[in-house]
Write a protein that holds these residues in place. Structure first.
Motif, mmCIF file in Angstrom:
data_model
loop_
_atom_site.group_PDB
_atom_site.id
_atom_site.type_symbol
_atom_site.label_atom_id
_atom_site.label_comp_id
_atom_site.label_asym_id
_atom_site.label_seq_id
_atom_site.Cartn_x
_atom_site.Cartn_y
_atom_site.Cartn_z
ATOM 1 N N ASP A 67 10.565 -40.131 -48.302
ATOM 2 C CA ASP A 67 10.866 -39.843 -49.703
ATOM 3 C C ASP A 67 10.161 -38.584 -50.190
ATOM 4 O O ASP A 67 10.649 -37.904 -51.104
ATOM 5 N N ARG A 71 12.531 -35.399 -51.566
ATOM 6 C CA ARG A 71 12.314 -35.446 -53.012
ATOM 7 C C ARG A 71 13.260 -34.532 -53.797
ATOM 8 O O ARG A 71 13.541 -34.793 -54.968
ATOM 9 N N ASP A 74 17.145 -36.622 -53.010
ATOM 10 C CA ASP A 74 17.409 -37.985 -53.481
ATOM 11 C C ASP A 74 17.913 -38.066 -54.921
ATOM 12 O O ASP A 74 18.763 -38.919 -55.221
ATOM 13 N N PRO A 75 17.440 -37.212 -55.839
ATOM 14 C CA PRO A 75 17.965 -37.319 -57.207
ATOM 15 C C PRO A 75 19.458 -37.040 -57.327
ATOM 16 O O PRO A 75 20.079 -37.395 -58.340
ATOM 17 N N HIS A 76 20.061 -36.422 -56.307
ATOM 18 C CA HIS A 76 21.475 -36.059 -56.355
ATOM 19 C C HIS A 76 22.365 -37.050 -55.616
ATOM 20 O O HIS A 76 23.576 -36.847 -55.537
ATOM 21 N N THR A 80 20.088 -43.232 -53.978
ATOM 22 C CA THR A 80 18.653 -42.975 -53.819
ATOM 23 C C THR A 80 17.980 -42.403 -55.067
ATOM 24 O O THR A 80 16.762 -42.225 -55.063
ATOM 25 N N ARG A 81 18.735 -42.144 -56.112
ATOM 26 C CA ARG A 81 18.136 -41.427 -57.248
ATOM 27 C C ARG A 81 17.087 -42.244 -57.999
ATOM 28 O O ARG A 81 16.278 -41.673 -58.737
ATOM 29 N N GLN A 82 17.077 -43.566 -57.821
ATOM 30 C CA GLN A 82 16.083 -44.395 -58.495
ATOM 31 C C GLN A 82 14.859 -44.689 -57.624
ATOM 32 O O GLN A 82 13.990 -45.464 -58.035
ATOM 33 N N ALA A 86 11.858 -39.817 -56.320
ATOM 34 C CA ALA A 86 13.011 -39.147 -56.925
ATOM 35 C C ALA A 86 13.055 -39.353 -58.430
ATOM 36 O O ALA A 86 13.431 -38.442 -59.182
ATOM 37 N N ALA A 87 12.651 -40.532 -58.884
ATOM 38 C CA ALA A 87 12.684 -40.845 -60.316
ATOM 39 C C ALA A 87 11.437 -40.378 -61.049
ATOM 40 O O ALA A 87 11.350 -40.517 -62.278
ATOM 41 N N ASP A 195 28.041 -37.324 -50.413
ATOM 42 C CA ASP A 195 26.868 -36.771 -51.099
ATOM 43 C C ASP A 195 26.124 -35.789 -50.206
ATOM 44 O O ASP A 195 25.658 -34.737 -50.669
#
Length: 301
Positions: A67, A71, A74-76, A80-82, A86-87, A195
């Protein structure tokens, strides 16, 4: 303990994916295969406990460094964005520190075996765990690196049990597991393919393209053939080979599940590989235990 500390511990647990143990199982099954082959049956409880706990710890460490590496990606990705990094709930530096601390705990656990060879092999194991997440930027088949990382417990198992590595057996086991890892992680990558294409991450699903399911089927078949060959050479009996047949059945089921390539179906096929690996271990363990069980049954009758 105050609420903020509890939330931080929860985020650390989520960072290590302790709520999603599938990765532990997929790392544990091949390690158990190697332990049973190395010990010609069940190893000592001390060795078994060290490797089971070590598997949990190293998978947790791998998730933390993964992660950190992802980093910016993952937000995209919807799935995985949560995740904590990433959050923004866990700082990237915290993820690195967690990787180091958990890896050191695993090293300390392994040192209880007082086995120099196994300890020496643990160093490249940690390096592979740290390297894999970054390979998604460099090579089109990062799953091969994951396969090597997930196979490294095999020579460590032989070192722990026999104080030597029987490479003729270990390399076959590692090759079989490498094929299997690339296969099931391709299903995983198929779920994220759209993605990954958008954000520029490389994967086997992108590399294999429309041949993805055929390649996965061939890899699973090759893994089973390698294990069957080792079973013949090692003198394994009917329960072991029945375990391989059951695993083959799960592989066929996964082929059918993914015929539409819907992301949810591909992810479900990835999860189903827990049964594939578990079936192989169940057959191997039963095969070793069968003579004793048969004697007990005969005595009772």
């Amino acid at each position: 303990m105050d609420t903020s500390a509890l939330h931080k511990l929860r985020d650390y647990a989520l960072l290590m994916r302790l709520d999603r143990p599938i990765g532990i199982y997929l790392l544990l099954w091949p390690t158990l295969w190697a332990l049973w082959f190395a010990a010609d049956g069940m190893p000592s409880l001390h060795v078994l406990a060290v490797f089971v706990l070590g598997t949990v710890l190293m998978r947790s460490a791998g998730c933390a460094i993964n992660d950190f590496a992802d980093r910016e990606f993952d937000p995209h990705v919807a799935r995985t964005r949560q995740r904590p990094v990433a959050a923004g709930r866990v700082a990237p530096s915290e993820a690195v520190r967690l990787f180091v601390v958990v890896s050191l705990v695993a090293f300390g656990l392994l040192s209880s075996l007082k086995n120099t060879l196994a300890l020496a092999l643990s160093v490249p194991a940690a390096l592979l765990a740290a390297l894999y997440p970054f390979t998604k930027r460099w090579i089109s088949l990062p799953q091969a690196v994951l396969g090597i990382a997930f196979s490294w417990g095999m020579p460590m198992a032989y070192a722990a049990v026999r104080h030597e590595i029987v490479w003729a057996e270990v390399l076959v086991l590692m090759a079989a597991n490498l094929c299997w890892v690339v296969a099931y992680d391709t299903y995983y990558a198929m779920a994220d393919r759209e993605d990954d294409l958008k954000i520029g991450v490389k994967s086997s699903a992108i590399l294999f393209g429309r041949h993805d399911r055929r390649v996965v089927a061939c890899l699973q078949a090759l893994a089973l053939l390698l294990l069957a060959g080792l079973g013949v050479v090692d003198g394994r009996g009917l329960p072991f080979f029945l375990g391989l047949v059951v695993a083959a059945g799960f592989a066929v089921r996964q082929w059918v599940m993914t015929r539409t390539r819907e992301p949810a179906a591909c992810f479900a096929a990835f999860l189903d590989n827990n049964r594939f690996g578990g079936s192989i271990f169940a057959g191997l363990a039963l095969d070793h235990a069968w003579p004793r069980l048969a004697s007990l049954i005969a005595a009772a009758s």
